[in-house]
Scaffold this motif. Structure first.
Motif, PDB file in Angstrom:
ATOM      1  N   ARG A 112      64.743  31.941  86.934  1.00 52.80           N
ATOM      2  CA  ARG A 112      63.885  31.291  85.935  1.00 52.80           C
ATOM      3  C   ARG A 112      63.626  29.812  86.199  1.00 52.80           C
ATOM      4  O   ARG A 112      62.759  29.226  85.554  1.00 52.80           O
ATOM      5  CB  ARG A 112      64.526  31.461  84.546  1.00 52.80           C
ATOM      6  CG  ARG A 112      64.506  32.901  84.063  1.00 52.80           C
ATOM      7  CD  ARG A 112      65.480  33.167  82.936  1.00 52.80           C
ATOM      8  NE  ARG A 112      65.323  34.512  82.423  1.00 52.80           N
ATOM      9  CZ  ARG A 112      65.868  35.600  82.974  1.00 52.80           C
ATOM     10  NH1 ARG A 112      66.619  35.476  84.065  1.00 52.80           N
ATOM     11  NH2 ARG A 112      65.657  36.797  82.457  1.00 52.80           N
ATOM     12  N   VAL A 113      64.397  29.224  87.114  1.00 48.52           N
ATOM     13  CA  VAL A 113      64.228  27.807  87.426  1.00 48.52           C
ATOM     14  C   VAL A 113      64.054  27.680  88.938  1.00 48.52           C
ATOM     15  O   VAL A 113      64.951  28.051  89.695  1.00 48.52           O
ATOM     16  CB  VAL A 113      65.441  26.978  86.962  1.00 48.52           C
ATOM     17  CG1 VAL A 113      65.173  25.490  87.199  1.00 48.52           C
ATOM     18  CG2 VAL A 113      65.754  27.239  85.496  1.00 48.52           C
ATOM     19  N   HIS A 145      69.735  25.654  79.420  1.00 51.71           N
ATOM     20  CA  HIS A 145      68.349  26.025  79.720  1.00 51.71           C
ATOM     21  C   HIS A 145      67.718  26.796  78.566  1.00 51.71           C
ATOM     22  O   HIS A 145      66.533  26.608  78.265  1.00 51.71           O
ATOM     23  CB  HIS A 145      68.309  26.867  80.998  1.00 51.71           C
ATOM     24  CG  HIS A 145      66.945  27.383  81.345  1.00 51.71           C
ATOM     25  ND1 HIS A 145      65.990  26.589  81.915  1.00 51.71           N
ATOM     26  CD2 HIS A 145      66.385  28.615  81.189  1.00 51.71           C
ATOM     27  CE1 HIS A 145      64.887  27.307  82.115  1.00 51.71           C
ATOM     28  NE2 HIS A 145      65.108  28.532  81.684  1.00 51.71           N
ATOM     29  N   ARG A 146      68.493  27.638  77.912  1.00 56.03           N
ATOM     30  CA  ARG A 146      67.948  28.391  76.778  1.00 56.03           C
ATOM     31  C   ARG A 146      67.548  27.463  75.633  1.00 56.03           C
ATOM     32  O   ARG A 146      66.598  27.745  74.897  1.00 56.03           O
ATOM     33  CB  ARG A 146      68.978  29.417  76.298  1.00 56.03           C
ATOM     34  CG  ARG A 146      69.199  30.582  77.265  1.00 56.03           C
ATOM     35  CD  ARG A 146      70.250  31.547  76.727  1.00 56.03           C
ATOM     36  NE  ARG A 146      70.430  32.709  77.589  1.00 56.03           N
ATOM     37  CZ  ARG A 146      71.325  32.793  78.565  1.00 56.03           C
ATOM     38  NH1 ARG A 146      72.134  31.751  78.808  1.00 56.03           N
ATOM     39  NH2 ARG A 146      71.426  33.881  79.296  1.00 56.03           N
ATOM     40  N   PRO A 160      54.194  25.103  80.826  1.00 52.11           N
ATOM     41  CA  PRO A 160      54.882  26.390  80.902  1.00 52.11           C
ATOM     42  C   PRO A 160      54.005  27.490  81.480  1.00 52.11           C
ATOM     43  O   PRO A 160      52.782  27.493  81.322  1.00 52.11           O
ATOM     44  CB  PRO A 160      55.247  26.674  79.438  1.00 52.11           C
ATOM     45  CG  PRO A 160      55.226  25.345  78.763  1.00 52.11           C
ATOM     46  CD  PRO A 160      54.163  24.559  79.453  1.00 52.11           C
ATOM     47  N   LEU A 217      69.887  32.248  86.022  1.00 47.97           N
ATOM     48  CA  LEU A 217      69.279  30.921  86.052  1.00 47.97           C
ATOM     49  C   LEU A 217      68.315  30.765  87.223  1.00 47.97           C
ATOM     50  O   LEU A 217      67.202  30.246  87.057  1.00 47.97           O
ATOM     51  CB  LEU A 217      70.369  29.857  86.110  1.00 47.97           C
ATOM     52  CG  LEU A 217      69.926  28.407  85.846  1.00 47.97           C
ATOM     53  CD1 LEU A 217      69.366  28.262  84.437  1.00 47.97           C
ATOM     54  CD2 LEU A 217      71.095  27.453  86.058  1.00 47.97           C
ATOM     55  N   TYR A 261      59.712  36.336  83.243  1.00 48.84           N
ATOM     56  CA  TYR A 261      60.497  35.151  83.583  1.00 48.84           C
ATOM     57  C   TYR A 261      59.678  33.910  83.237  1.00 48.84           C
ATOM     58  O   TYR A 261      58.663  33.624  83.883  1.00 48.84           O
ATOM     59  CB  TYR A 261      60.865  35.156  85.069  1.00 48.84           C
ATOM     60  CG  TYR A 261      61.714  36.343  85.479  1.00 48.84           C
ATOM     61  CD1 TYR A 261      63.097  36.259  85.470  1.00 48.84           C
ATOM     62  CD2 TYR A 261      61.125  37.550  85.864  1.00 48.84           C
ATOM     63  CE1 TYR A 261      63.890  37.336  85.851  1.00 48.84           C
ATOM     64  CE2 TYR A 261      61.901  38.634  86.237  1.00 48.84           C
ATOM     65  CZ  TYR A 261      63.285  38.524  86.226  1.00 48.84           C
ATOM     66  OH  TYR A 261      64.063  39.607  86.587  1.00 48.84           O
ATOM     67  N   ASP A 262      60.111  33.197  82.209  1.00 46.84           N
ATOM     68  CA  ASP A 262      59.403  32.001  81.760  1.00 46.84           C
ATOM     69  C   ASP A 262      59.819  30.790  82.582  1.00 46.84           C
ATOM     70  O   ASP A 262      61.008  30.581  82.840  1.00 46.84           O
ATOM     71  CB  ASP A 262      59.693  31.740  80.281  1.00 46.84           C
ATOM     72  CG  ASP A 262      59.120  32.832  79.381  1.00 46.84           C
ATOM     73  OD1 ASP A 262      57.937  33.172  79.553  1.00 46.84           O
ATOM     74  OD2 ASP A 262      59.871  33.327  78.523  1.00 46.84           O
ATOM     75  N   LEU A 263      58.847  29.950  82.942  1.00 44.83           N
ATOM     76  CA  LEU A 263      59.088  28.726  83.690  1.00 44.83           C
ATOM     77  C   LEU A 263      58.605  27.534  82.872  1.00 44.83           C
ATOM     78  O   LEU A 263      57.595  27.616  82.163  1.00 44.83           O
ATOM     79  CB  LEU A 263      58.357  28.747  85.036  1.00 44.83           C
ATOM     80  CG  LEU A 263      59.055  29.449  86.204  1.00 44.83           C
ATOM     81  CD1 LEU A 263      59.155  30.948  85.975  1.00 44.83           C
ATOM     82  CD2 LEU A 263      58.297  29.185  87.496  1.00 44.83           C
ATOM     83  N   ALA A 264      59.321  26.412  82.994  1.00 48.70           N
ATOM     84  CA  ALA A 264      58.971  25.218  82.225  1.00 48.70           C
ATOM     85  C   ALA A 264      57.835  24.436  82.851  1.00 48.70           C
ATOM     86  O   ALA A 264      57.156  23.664  82.170  1.00 48.70           O
ATOM     87  CB  ALA A 264      60.198  24.314  82.085  1.00 48.70           C
ATOM     88  N   PRO A 323      64.461  24.086  78.391  1.00 52.13           N
ATOM     89  CA  PRO A 323      64.390  24.620  79.761  1.00 52.13           C
ATOM     90  C   PRO A 323      64.347  23.542  80.843  1.00 52.13           C
ATOM     91  O   PRO A 323      63.779  22.458  80.658  1.00 52.13           O
ATOM     92  CB  PRO A 323      63.102  25.443  79.759  1.00 52.13           C
ATOM     93  CG  PRO A 323      62.308  24.925  78.616  1.00 52.13           C
ATOM     94  CD  PRO A 323      63.287  24.463  77.595  1.00 52.13           C
ATOM     95  N   SER A 378      63.074  22.268  84.497  1.00 49.40           N
ATOM     96  CA  SER A 378      61.916  22.426  85.375  1.00 49.40           C
ATOM     97  C   SER A 378      62.324  22.771  86.798  1.00 49.40           C
ATOM     98  O   SER A 378      61.645  23.536  87.479  1.00 49.40           O
ATOM     99  CB  SER A 378      61.083  21.137  85.387  1.00 49.40           C
ATOM    100  OG  SER A 378      60.468  20.915  84.144  1.00 49.40           O
TER     101      SER A 378
END
Length: 474
Positions: free
Chosen positions: A195-196, A122-123, A69, A192, A79-82, A126, A128
């Motif tokens: 964040r992805v 995704h919430r 992450p 979406l 913005y969080d990424l997996a 998540p 990738s």
């Protein structure tokens, strides 16, 4: 005219040395500037990429760790990424993001119900990557309203003047911008794709219905070539975050004659041939595209290879329907739709060539191939027998926003599939039921989720009415 900043739209450029190299795209009103992106290690100011009437496209390129992450900050939002952790990740696949008529004026909540579902998924866990399998926009109506293209493709001027083509180009560019901008302004989709990271493969509606399967007198006309050039420019900007002459390392042809690409991470290779740039009524790809695909097939890659085929690679005997349609005058208008398919009589040698390339990978020790397809506005799955006893799977998810065709069409395709098909001797193709579904073809809007846990892959379809299918191991 764009009245506010749209974005970020996050795109994966390539992966190398444990880093995801990313591009964030913004569409902004003329004279405005999107703020910088902060990763904690980089402070990146977006730069001008491309201009349109009433809008400008900016891009920020930056990198984040691929093995877990991470996050970036823009305009006060984190913005969080997996990331792309080895042997443990989730991917989403979607295709057919629109409709041929009236797509710009559809009710947003109704249109994007499946994007909302993917956002909710995704919430919880998540994604990738977000794989876009073709027809990211429906540009069919972009030709309407200009005298040179109003009746495209039925009637076109034979020898238009250069200044008229220049006027058409400006008109089409405005139409393509509008379609991408309207999509990026819609809440569930925009949430979406910020964040992805996205990876995209284009198909005909990203240009026009049936591009490459229409008569050469249309596609190679001045109007047809103008349409293709405008669509390609928009595809590069909004699907790949780039412009001609500046292609990122994922593209297999640096010159961009075709837009096939590949991405590799430990244990996972993503391969997306370009099935439109070089397409004609007699070929799916030219030798440039074939050389890239066959070179990838000949290169050992231990683990999973996901091959994106914008039209299903494994399918029933559509050549039977094709022959019948030629004999029925009222059905001849659908001839280009069947000519689009790998199973068309015109493409049988190409189909066999592609299947041999897939079998080269599938039958190599330690390698597994899965085909991801869209285009048909239905969901289904298929297998092709391999000599090593491990079948090659195809997963079809089509109609993320396009409403499904009548259930009778799904039943008709299911009946046709019972005939079976064996284009390569000893490697029969079979259309299979998705777990939990009664019919081989499912007439509901849908998307596909792929989960890898400790190296074991499972597929889950998300359906509009029937919800999530049971996980299916591939």
């Amino acid at each position: 005219m764009i009245d506010r900043i749209l974005g970020p739209l996050l795109i994966l450029d390539h992966v190398t040395d444990g880093q995801m190299h990313l591009a964030a795209i913004f569409v902004v009103p003329p004279g405005e500037l999107p703020g910088p992106i902060d990763t904690g290690q980089q402070h990146v100011v977006p730069t001008y990429l491309l201009g349109y009437p009433g809008a400008e496209v900016f891009r920020a390129r930056f990198s984040l760790p691929a093995d877990g992450p991470s996050a970036y900050i823009w305009n006060g939002t984190t913005y969080d990424l997996a990331g792309l952790p080895d042997r443990n990740l989730r991917l989403a696949y979607a295709s057919c993001n629109g409709e041929e008529h009236g797509d710009l004026t559809r009710d947003e909540a109704e249109r994007n119900v499946m994007w909302a579902r993917l956002g909710a998924s995704h919430r919880k866990a998540p994604f990738s990557l977000l794989l876009h399998g073709g027809d990211q926009i429906y540009a069919d109506e972009a030709t309407k309203g200009h005298p040179l293209s109003e009746d495209w493709p039925d009637k076109i001027p034979r020898d238009p003047l250069p200044h008229d083509i220049a006027d058409l180009r400006a008109y089409l560019r405005a139409g393509f911008l509008e379609r991408y901008a309207v999509q990026l302004a819609q809440t569930d989709y925009a949430w979406l794709v910020a964040r992805v990271p996205s990876l995209a493969q284009w198909d005909d509606h990203d240009i026009c219905d049936g591009w490459g399967s229409l008569q050469r007198s249309r596609t190679y006309s001045p109007v047809g070539q103008c349409l293709f050039e405008v669509a390609r420019e928009a595809t590069l900007a909004f699907q790949h975050g780039t412009v001609a002459g500046d292609l990122p390392a994922k593209f297999m042809d640096p010159g961009g004659y075709h837009l096939g690409w590949q991405i590799q991470t430990p244990g996972l290779r993503l391969l997306a041939p370009d099935l439109r740039s070089e397409r004609t009524r007699r070929q799916v790809m030219d030798e440039g595209g074939w050389n890239c695909i066959e070179a990838q097939a000949a290169t050992p890659f231990p683990g999973r290879t996901l091959v994106m085929s914008s039209v299903p690679l494994l399918g029933p005997r559509l050549s039977v329907l094709e022959a019948l349609m030629v004999l029925i005058p009222k059905m001849q208008k659908y001839e280009d739709d069947l000519r689009d398919q790998w199973q068309s009589r015109a493409h049988r040698a190409s189909w066999q060539r592609m299947l041999r390339a897939m079998m080269t990978m599938q039958e190599a020790p330690g390698q597994d191939v899965t085909i991801l397809s869209g285009e048909i506005h239905l969901a289904t799955r298929a297998t092709m027998a391999a000599s090593n006893g491990e079948p090659m799977h195809q997963l079809v998810a089509s109609g993320i926003t396009h409403r499904s065709p009548p259930k009778g069409w799904a039943r008709a395709l299911g009946a046709l599939s019972r005939l079976g098909e064996t284009p390569l001797p000893g490697h029969p193709i079979r259309i299979r039921r998705i777990p939990g579904q009664r019919l081989r073809y499912v007439a509901q809007r849908n998307a596909l989720i792929l989960e890898c846990k400790d190296g074991s892959w499972h597929a889950i379809w998300e359906f509009e009415q029937s919800g999530s299918s049971p996980p299916f191991q591939i």
